[in-house]
Write an enzyme that holds these catalytic residues in place. Sequence first.
Site, PDB file in Angstrom:
ATOM      1  N   VAL A  17     -24.979   1.585   0.547  1.00 54.62           N
ATOM      2  CA  VAL A  17     -24.061   0.519   0.960  1.00 54.62           C
ATOM      3  C   VAL A  17     -23.443  -0.184  -0.256  1.00 54.62           C
ATOM      4  O   VAL A  17     -22.213  -0.354  -0.336  1.00 54.62           O
ATOM      5  CB  VAL A  17     -24.796  -0.512   1.866  1.00 54.62           C
ATOM      6  CG1 VAL A  17     -23.855  -1.651   2.244  1.00 54.62           C
ATOM      7  CG2 VAL A  17     -25.351   0.178   3.108  1.00 54.62           C
ATOM      8  N   LYS A 107     -31.511  -6.260   7.886  1.00 54.96           N
ATOM      9  CA  LYS A 107     -32.041  -6.667   9.209  1.00 54.96           C
ATOM     10  C   LYS A 107     -33.546  -6.847   9.205  1.00 54.96           C
ATOM     11  O   LYS A 107     -34.080  -7.715   9.882  1.00 54.96           O
ATOM     12  CB  LYS A 107     -31.652  -5.670  10.298  1.00 54.96           C
ATOM     13  CG  LYS A 107     -32.212  -4.259  10.124  1.00 54.96           C
ATOM     14  CD  LYS A 107     -31.177  -3.334   9.654  1.00 54.96           C
ATOM     15  CE  LYS A 107     -31.680  -2.000   9.196  1.00 54.96           C
ATOM     16  NZ  LYS A 107     -30.592  -1.151   8.770  1.00 54.96           N
ATOM     17  N   VAL A 134     -26.617  -5.776  11.837  1.00 54.38           N
ATOM     18  CA  VAL A 134     -26.779  -5.163  13.164  1.00 54.38           C
ATOM     19  C   VAL A 134     -25.551  -4.329  13.478  1.00 54.38           C
ATOM     20  O   VAL A 134     -24.415  -4.813  13.431  1.00 54.38           O
ATOM     21  CB  VAL A 134     -26.960  -6.237  14.267  1.00 54.38           C
ATOM     22  CG1 VAL A 134     -27.110  -5.572  15.640  1.00 54.38           C
ATOM     23  CG2 VAL A 134     -28.169  -7.109  13.971  1.00 54.38           C
ATOM     24  N   LYS A 207     -33.141  -5.332  14.795  1.00 56.63           N
ATOM     25  CA  LYS A 207     -31.766  -5.685  15.189  1.00 56.63           C
ATOM     26  C   LYS A 207     -31.758  -6.427  16.534  1.00 56.63           C
ATOM     27  O   LYS A 207     -30.972  -7.361  16.733  1.00 56.63           O
ATOM     28  CB  LYS A 207     -30.916  -4.418  15.286  1.00 56.63           C
ATOM     29  CG  LYS A 207     -30.710  -3.727  13.932  1.00 56.63           C
ATOM     30  CD  LYS A 207     -30.161  -2.317  14.127  1.00 56.63           C
ATOM     31  CE  LYS A 207     -29.921  -1.589  12.822  1.00 56.63           C
ATOM     32  NZ  LYS A 207     -29.646  -0.149  13.012  1.00 56.63           N
TER      33      LYS A 207
HETATM   34  P1  NAP Z   1     -30.396   2.300  -0.704  1.00 56.55           P
HETATM   35  O1  NAP Z   1     -29.425   3.411  -0.671  1.00 56.55           O
HETATM   36  O2  NAP Z   1     -31.855   2.618  -0.797  1.00 56.55           O
HETATM   37  O3  NAP Z   1     -29.986   1.363  -1.940  1.00 56.55           O
HETATM   38  C1  NAP Z   1     -30.822   0.330  -2.414  1.00 56.55           C
HETATM   39  C2  NAP Z   1     -30.247  -0.150  -3.728  1.00 56.55           C
HETATM   40  O4  NAP Z   1     -30.995  -1.277  -4.153  1.00 56.55           O
HETATM   41  C3  NAP Z   1     -30.342   0.891  -4.859  1.00 56.55           C
HETATM   42  O5  NAP Z   1     -29.227   0.812  -5.681  1.00 56.55           O
HETATM   43  C4  NAP Z   1     -31.600   0.450  -5.636  1.00 56.55           C
HETATM   44  O6  NAP Z   1     -31.529   0.777  -7.003  1.00 56.55           O
HETATM   45  C5  NAP Z   1     -31.528  -1.053  -5.461  1.00 56.55           C
HETATM   46  N1  NAP Z   1     -32.835  -1.679  -5.501  1.00 56.55           N
HETATM   47  C6  NAP Z   1     -33.854  -1.532  -4.641  1.00 56.55           C
HETATM   48  N2  NAP Z   1     -34.907  -2.279  -4.988  1.00 56.55           N
HETATM   49  C7  NAP Z   1     -34.527  -2.934  -6.112  1.00 56.55           C
HETATM   50  C8  NAP Z   1     -35.171  -3.853  -6.957  1.00 56.55           C
HETATM   51  N3  NAP Z   1     -36.416  -4.267  -6.735  1.00 56.55           N
HETATM   52  N4  NAP Z   1     -34.485  -4.339  -8.025  1.00 56.55           N
HETATM   53  C9  NAP Z   1     -33.216  -3.920  -8.279  1.00 56.55           C
HETATM   54  N5  NAP Z   1     -32.537  -3.032  -7.498  1.00 56.55           N
HETATM   55  C10 NAP Z   1     -33.198  -2.551  -6.437  1.00 56.55           C
HETATM   56  O7  NAP Z   1     -30.245   1.347   0.562  1.00 56.55           O
HETATM   57  P2  NAP Z   1     -28.948   1.208   1.519  1.00 56.55           P
HETATM   58  O8  NAP Z   1     -28.976   2.308   2.525  1.00 56.55           O
HETATM   59  O9  NAP Z   1     -27.757   0.970   0.700  1.00 56.55           O
HETATM   60  O10 NAP Z   1     -29.336  -0.118   2.344  1.00 56.55           O
HETATM   61  C11 NAP Z   1     -29.241  -1.390   1.761  1.00 56.55           C
HETATM   62  C12 NAP Z   1     -29.425  -2.460   2.841  1.00 56.55           C
HETATM   63  O11 NAP Z   1     -28.399  -2.317   3.810  1.00 56.55           O
HETATM   64  C13 NAP Z   1     -30.749  -2.376   3.592  1.00 56.55           C
HETATM   65  O12 NAP Z   1     -31.185  -3.676   3.900  1.00 56.55           O
HETATM   66  C14 NAP Z   1     -30.377  -1.643   4.871  1.00 56.55           C
HETATM   67  O13 NAP Z   1     -31.226  -1.946   5.963  1.00 56.55           O
HETATM   68  C15 NAP Z   1     -28.988  -2.200   5.101  1.00 56.55           C
HETATM   69  N6  NAP Z   1     -28.130  -1.324   5.921  1.00 56.55           N
HETATM   70  C16 NAP Z   1     -27.967  -0.034   5.551  1.00 56.55           C
HETATM   71  C17 NAP Z   1     -27.138   0.759   6.315  1.00 56.55           C
HETATM   72  C18 NAP Z   1     -26.908   2.210   5.943  1.00 56.55           C
HETATM   73  O14 NAP Z   1     -26.211   2.899   6.674  1.00 56.55           O
HETATM   74  N7  NAP Z   1     -27.449   2.702   4.840  1.00 56.55           N
HETATM   75  C19 NAP Z   1     -26.486   0.240   7.447  1.00 56.55           C
HETATM   76  C20 NAP Z   1     -26.664  -1.114   7.769  1.00 56.55           C
HETATM   77  C21 NAP Z   1     -27.505  -1.894   6.992  1.00 56.55           C
HETATM   78  P3  NAP Z   1     -31.495   2.311  -7.503  1.00 56.55           P
HETATM   79  O15 NAP Z   1     -30.121   2.832  -7.121  1.00 56.55           O
HETATM   80  O16 NAP Z   1     -31.676   2.240  -8.970  1.00 56.55           O
HETATM   81  O17 NAP Z   1     -32.598   3.004  -6.774  1.00 56.55           O
HETATM   82  N1  HSE Z   2     -31.306   3.918  10.134  1.00 54.08           N
HETATM   83  C1  HSE Z   2     -30.338   3.112  10.784  1.00 54.08           C
HETATM   84  C2  HSE Z   2     -29.745   3.870  11.975  1.00 54.08           C
HETATM   85  C3  HSE Z   2     -29.255   2.737   9.765  1.00 54.08           C
HETATM   86  O1  HSE Z   2     -30.081   5.046  12.167  1.00 54.08           O
HETATM   87  O2  HSE Z   2     -29.013   3.291  12.765  1.00 54.08           O
HETATM   88  C4  HSE Z   2     -28.494   1.497  10.084  1.00 54.08           C
HETATM   89  O3  HSE Z   2     -29.294   0.376  10.231  1.00 54.08           O
END
Ligand code: NAP
Ligand code: HSE
Length: 435
Positions: A17, A107, A134, A207
């Site tokens: 994200v 979330k 959400v 959510k």
């Molecule tokens: P992700 O791909 O795992 O990315 C996490 C990022 O945070 C990475 O860049 C990681 O660094 C960094 N990070 C993690 N822990 C850290 C720490 N302690 N100190 C500094 N940097 C740190 O996660 P994501 O999928 O983008 O999701 C991020 C958030 O959005 C979550 O809360 C998730 O629930 C929410 N979300 C995600 C989606 C989706 O479709 N992915 C949809 C809705 C909501 P590195 O790159 O160096 O590992």
């Molecule tokens: N793992 C979640 C999903 C990503 O499948 O909907 C978004 O929160």
Amino acid sequence: MSNDRVLRVGLLGAGTVGAEVARLMVANQVDLAARAGVGLVITKIAVRDLTTPRPGIDPSILTTDSDSIVTDPEIDLVIEVMGGIEPARSLILKAMTHGKAVVTANKALLAKHGAELFHASDLADVDFYYEAAVAGAIPILRPLAESLVGDHVERVMGIINGTTNYILTKMHETGASFEGALLEAQALGYAEADPTADVDGFDAAAKAAILAGLAFHTQVTDEDVYREGIRAITADDVSVAKAMGFVIKLLAIAEANELHGSQEETISVRVHPTMIPVTHPLAAVREAFNAVFVKCESAGELMFYGRGAGGTPTASAILGDLVAVARNRNEGSLGPTETDYADLDIAPIGVSRTRYLIRMDVADVPGVLASVASTVAKNDVSIMTVRQEGRGGDAELVVLTHIATESSLANTVKDLRELEVVQKVVSVIRVEGLI
Ligand code: NAP
Ligand code: HSE
């Protein structure tokens, strides 16, 4: 439009994200500045690993020191997209006490510590926005918190986990087993190597807690949500549902319970596999899409549909929040704060009311139907339809009930299991959407 004023943004996380937020803020900077009335610039990004290639991101603004972002007097707003509970919670709280507005997509954190975070944003007089938490790109939190705040929400029912919806869609459309469909979802990058959060309903429950809190002006945490995942759903369950004109979905349901006599108003919040008729609007929500159905006293029924996950769709919701904060700052105002004035009790699952489909293996002997029917009736549950298929010496009996409470249904199933003619209660699946 040129704009000399700048709102400086610190980004916590540049993963799926965060990387898209960073990319879109550069790609759309002129439009965003015009809409926000101020230039929007990322000045620092926290990550765990500085050596990971991050195309399009200036390496000189990367840091592993997240604290330096939330305490930086030059930063106006922090976007938290690192995920997890800690250090995200402490960093958000610190950012707020340092006078920064916060936007998050987290979330899991909101469903556990939402009250603490809202309180901290009130105390610090800063904006706190979380539309992306959400249903990804779907605008659903702002409609509940703002557009529908003059109405009375009766029920929110939605598909709010894309991974499980993808798995159930494959099971329905190809006859795949749960395990087969999960492998496919993992190969496509929908499901994680450890799929627990999605398939066991934790993601949807978090959510659901956020949706319920907004809809019913009550603090709801993930612990308040009754949760069942989809691991136990078999290809046979899906095939029986299909033969009866239903599809199985993992639904999140938050609703006001019926009032009896002088009872206080309560709400129920639950996440579980649910059969809905193929004609129901939510049945058409396929693959990894999400949709949320909201029933209000005055507005009637509304449905919000779209992509619930993925870097770019989720970044869209975050950028919407970012522009909202920038506009508030220009006007010296703040966005709406949490309302939990109603403070409704959350009822135990036994109080929830719905229909049920009970599949049983029974002995194919005279009197089976009568003994099953009287056991069901004894527990205050009435039968809507019965389907029996002979299979030599035994048979499968499929009973669809009228609306009953969860506690009556649990007693019914317990008694059915004790009947001599019932060899096995194969599955019990809740049914919604029948008139
Ligand atoms: P992700 O791909 O795992 O990315 C996490 C990022 O945070 C990475 O860049 C990681 O660094 C960094 N990070 C993690 N822990 C850290 C720490 N302690 N100190 C500094 N940097 C740190 O996660 P994501 O999928 O983008 O999701 C991020 C958030 O959005 C979550 O809360 C998730 O629930 C929410 N979300 C995600 C989606 C989706 O479709 N992915 C949809 C809705 C909501 P590195 O790159 O160096 O590992
Ligand atoms: N793992 C979640 C999903 C990503 O499948 O909907 C978004 O929160």
